[in-house]
Design a protein around this motif. Structure first.
Motif, short mmCIF file in Angstrom:
data_model
loop_
_atom_site.label_atom_id
_atom_site.label_comp_id
_atom_site.label_asym_id
_atom_site.label_seq_id
_atom_site.Cartn_x
_atom_site.Cartn_y
_atom_site.Cartn_z
N VAL A 1 -0.76 9.47 -9.79
CA VAL A 1 -1.46 9.97 -8.59
C VAL A 1 -2.85 9.33 -8.53
CG1 VAL A 1 -2.47 11.98 -7.45
CG2 VAL A 1 -0.23 12.16 -8.51
N ASP A 2 -3.49 9.32 -9.66
CA ASP A 2 -4.82 8.73 -9.78
C ASP A 2 -4.82 7.26 -9.34
OD1 ASP A 2 -7.29 9.72 -10.55
OD2 ASP A 2 -7.28 8.49 -12.36
N GLY B 1 0.80 -1.23 0.00
CA GLY B 1 0.00 0.00 0.00
C GLY B 1 0.82 1.27 0.00
N GLU C 1 9.13 13.09 -5.53
CA GLU C 1 9.36 13.28 -4.10
C GLU C 1 8.05 13.38 -3.31
OE1 GLU C 1 12.01 16.41 -2.87
OE2 GLU C 1 11.13 16.40 -0.89
N ALA C 2 7.12 14.19 -3.82
CA ALA C 2 5.89 14.44 -3.08
C ALA C 2 4.90 13.27 -3.18
CB ALA C 2 5.24 15.72 -3.58
N LEU C 3 5.25 12.29 -3.99
CA LEU C 3 4.37 11.13 -4.18
C LEU C 3 4.78 9.97 -3.30
CD1 LEU C 3 3.75 10.37 -7.91
CD2 LEU C 3 2.21 11.32 -6.22
N SER C 4 6.05 9.98 -2.90
CA SER C 4 6.61 8.77 -2.32
C SER C 4 6.47 8.73 -0.80
CB SER C 4 8.09 8.67 -2.67
OG SER C 4 8.25 8.87 -4.06
N ASP C 5 6.10 7.57 -0.29
CA ASP C 5 6.08 7.36 1.16
C ASP C 5 7.48 6.97 1.63
OD1 ASP C 5 3.18 7.57 1.50
OD2 ASP C 5 3.11 5.73 0.33
N ASP D 1 9.64 11.34 4.83
CA ASP D 1 9.59 12.39 5.86
C ASP D 1 10.73 12.22 6.86
OD1 ASP D 1 7.46 13.67 4.77
OD2 ASP D 1 5.95 12.78 6.09
N VAL E 1 4.00 3.90 -1.61
CA VAL E 1 4.67 4.31 -2.83
C VAL E 1 6.16 4.42 -2.49
CG1 VAL E 1 4.88 6.09 -4.61
CG2 VAL E 1 2.65 5.61 -3.57
N ILE F 1 -2.80 5.81 -7.22
CA ILE F 1 -2.44 5.59 -5.82
C ILE F 1 -3.68 5.52 -4.95
CG2 ILE F 1 -1.19 6.56 -3.84
CD1 ILE F 1 0.71 7.83 -5.80
N HIS F 2 -4.78 6.01 -5.47
CA HIS F 2 -5.96 6.13 -4.64
C HIS F 2 -6.39 4.81 -4.01
CE1 HIS F 2 -8.92 8.79 -3.16
NE2 HIS F 2 -9.91 8.00 -3.52
N ARG G 1 4.14 15.52 -16.61
CA ARG G 1 3.09 15.94 -15.69
C ARG G 1 1.84 15.09 -15.87
NH1 ARG G 1 2.68 22.13 -14.22
NH2 ARG G 1 4.72 22.21 -13.23
N SER H 1 0.10 12.59 -13.20
CA SER H 1 -1.31 12.66 -12.79
C SER H 1 -1.93 11.28 -12.85
CB SER H 1 -2.08 13.62 -13.70
OG SER H 1 -1.56 14.91 -13.56
#
Lengths: 124, 299
Positions: free
Chosen positions: B178-179, B34, B199-203, B220, B36, B181-182, B171, B175
Motif C-alpha cells: 500500500v505504501d 500507474g 481485492e481492495a488494492l487492485s484497480d 469496480d 495496480v 502504491i503512493h 498484513r 502495508s
C-alpha cells in the motif's frame, strides 16, 4: 471506517457514504480534519488512489474543503445538509422499491404499506 | 496501443515447455501505467510462466510483449533497472544481514532511495544483526520487498509473494505494498490466488483460466457486472438463460452466478417462473470462484 467487499458499492463510494453519514449524524463537525489519504489507505489496506478518488468526490460535492497547507476538512453548508439528508433517504427508499419489485409486491400495495406504517407512528 | 499509457501489453503470447504441453495459450493482457493489476488464477494455469515472460526470464514461443515500452528479452538490461520483482520462495543472499543486503543491492541501483529504505526498515521491524537465513519466512519476504521498493521501480511485479506467510506477516507485507502504491506513476502487478487481501488494492483484475485471460476489466466494473441469485434448493432446474455463469447447490440453496444488468437478470428469472429468490452482490473472490468453476461442478 469500514470496507465491505461483499457490498455491491465500489470502495470509493463506501468511503464517501461513511463520511457523509458521519457528518449528518454529527460525528464529524465543520472544521474536523479527515485522516490523510495515505494514513487511511494504510489503515484500511486499500489503494491510496481509491481514497484520493473518494476525497475528490467529497470536495466536488462541497462536503470537504482542502486547505493550502494540506489536509481535508469537513465544511458543510446548511442547504447542502438538507439535500444530503433527502438524498440518503431517497436512496434507502429506492432500495425498498427494488426489493418490492423483486418480491413481486405491486407498487400500489407498497404505497399502502408505507401509509399504514406512517399512520401507526402518528397513533402512538 | 499507446506505449505511454500502458506499462505492459501482451498480445497472442504462447509458451510451451514441451511440444505437447502448452502452458500459455494466447495471452492478451494490458496493464495501464500507474495502476495496480491483479492477475488471478488457480495453480498451474500459467500465471508464473506469464510473469516470467513479462520479466524477460523466459522468451515467448509466439506473440508480442512490451514492458514499459521495451522488449523484455532484447532490452533485458535496460528493463531490469526500471522493474523490481518479488516472487514466492525467492532466494536472497542467506549469509548476509539486512544491512549487508541493502549495501549490496544499493551498489547496483543509482535510484536507490535511502529515505524509503529507512522508513521500510522501521515499518517492517526487520532485525538488524541477524543473517537472512535465520529470518522467518515472513521477515525474509519483507526483506525481499524492501530490496525491491528502495530501488524506486516504475514497475513492481509480485508473483504470489504471500504464499506461505501467516496472517500477521501477510498484513505487514500488504502495508508495504500500500505504501508503495503512493507514487502516481508506479505500476504494480500482483499474481495470486489469495484474493481477499488484494481485492481492495487492485484497480484492474485479469482472471486466467487454462493459459489465457477469460476476463480483464476494472475491478469496480467486474463487481458491478456479476450478481449471485439465490433460490431455494427445490426451485427446479435452471433454464439456459443468457448471462448464467455457473450454478451450484449448497444443500440449502441453489446459487446461480449471473453476468449482466441486474434488473434484466431479475426480470428473466421472474419470466422463467421463479418467484422466490434474492439477488446479491459478490466479492471478487466469489466472482473468481464462479468464473473458474469446472463445468462438472457448475450445474
Amino acid at each position: 471506517m469500514k470496507i465491505d467487499l461483499k457490498s455491491g458499492v465500489p470502495i470509493y463510494l463506501q468511503i464517501v457514504e461513511q463520511v457523509k453519514v458521519s457528518a449528518l449524524f454529527g460525528r464529524y463537525r465543520n472544521g474536523d480534519r479527515l485522516p490523510p489519504v495515505r494514513e487511511l489507505a494504510m489503515e484500511l489496506r486499500i489503494n491510496p488512489n481509491t481514497v484520493a478518488k473518494a476525497y475528490q468526490l467529497l470536495k466536488d460535492e462541497g462536503i470537504i474543503d482542502s486547505r493550502p497547507g494540506g489536509g481535508n476538512f469537513i465544511s458543510l453548508q446548511q442547504d447542502n445538509t438538507d439535500t444530503m439528508r433527502e438524498a440518503m433517504l431517497s436512496g434507502e427508499l429506492k432500495n425498498i422499491i427494488d426489493k418490492a419489485d423483486a418480491l413481486g409486491v405491486p407498487r400500489e400495495r407498497l404505497t399502502e404499506i408505507f401509509h399504514h406504517l406512517l399512520n401507526r407512528g402518528d397513533n402512538k | 496501443m499507446s506505449e505511454n499509457s500502458n506499462a505492459i501489453v501482451a498480445r497472442g503470447v504462447r509458451k510451451a515447455y514441451t511440444r505437447k504441453k502448452e502452458v500459455v495459450k494466447g495471452l492478451d493482457l494490458t496493464v495501464k501505467r500507474g495502476s495496480v493489476y491483479a492477475l488471478l488464477g488457480c495453480n498451474g494455469v500459467g500465471k508464473t510462466t506469464s510473469i516470467r515472460m513479462i520479466t524477460g526470464q523466459l522468451a515467448p514461443d509466439a506473440g508480442e510483449i512490451s514492458v514499459l515500452g521495451l522488449d523484455p528479452v532484447k532490452d533485458a538490461v535496460k528493463l531490469r533497472r526500471k522493474m523490481a520483482y518479488v516472487a514466492e520462495g525467492q532466494k536472497l543472499y542467506d549469509w548476509m544481514t539486512i544491512d549487508d543486503l541493502i549495501k549490496f543491492v544499493k551498489a547496483f541501483y543509482p535510484e536507490w532511495d535511502d529515505k524509503v529504505c529507512a522508513h521500510l526498515l522501521k515499518m517492517f521491524g526487520l532485525p538488524r544483526g541477524v543473517k537472512l537465513k535465520d529470518y522467518s519466512r515472513g521477515m525474509y519476504t519483507k526483506a525481499a520487498l524492501l530490496g525491491a521498493l528502495c530501488r524506486d521501480p516504475d514497475l513492481l511485479i509480485l508473483d504470489d509473494p504471500m504464499l506461505g506467510l501467516d496472517t500477521a506477516a501477510r498484513r505487514e507485507f500488504m502495508s508495504g505494498v500500500v505504501d508503495a502504491i503512493h507514487e502516481f506513476d508506479r505500476t504494480v502487478i500482483f499474481s495470486t490466488h489469495i484474493i481477499p487481501e488484494i481485492e481492495a488494492l487492485s484497480d484492474y483484475a485479469g482472471i486466467m483460466v487454462d493459459g489465457r485471460l477469460t476476463l480483464e476489466a476494472p475491478v469496480d466494473e467486474i463487481k458491478a457486472s456479476f450478481r449471485e441469485i439465490r433460490l431455494p434448493a427445490d426451485a427446479g432446474d435452471i433454464p439456459e438463460l443468457p448471462g448464467i455463469v455457473s450454478v451450484r447447490n449448497t444443500g440449502e440453496d441453489k446459487i446461480v452466478t449471473v453476468k449482466g444488468v441486474e434488473s434484466e437478470m431479475t426480470a428473466a428469472f421472474h419470466q422463467a417462473g421463479f418467484r422466490f429468490f434474492t439477488v446479491n452482490a459478490m466479492s471478487l473472490e466469489d466472482i473468481f470462484l464462479a468464473v473458474t468453476a469446472k463445468p462438472e461442478e457448475s450445474r
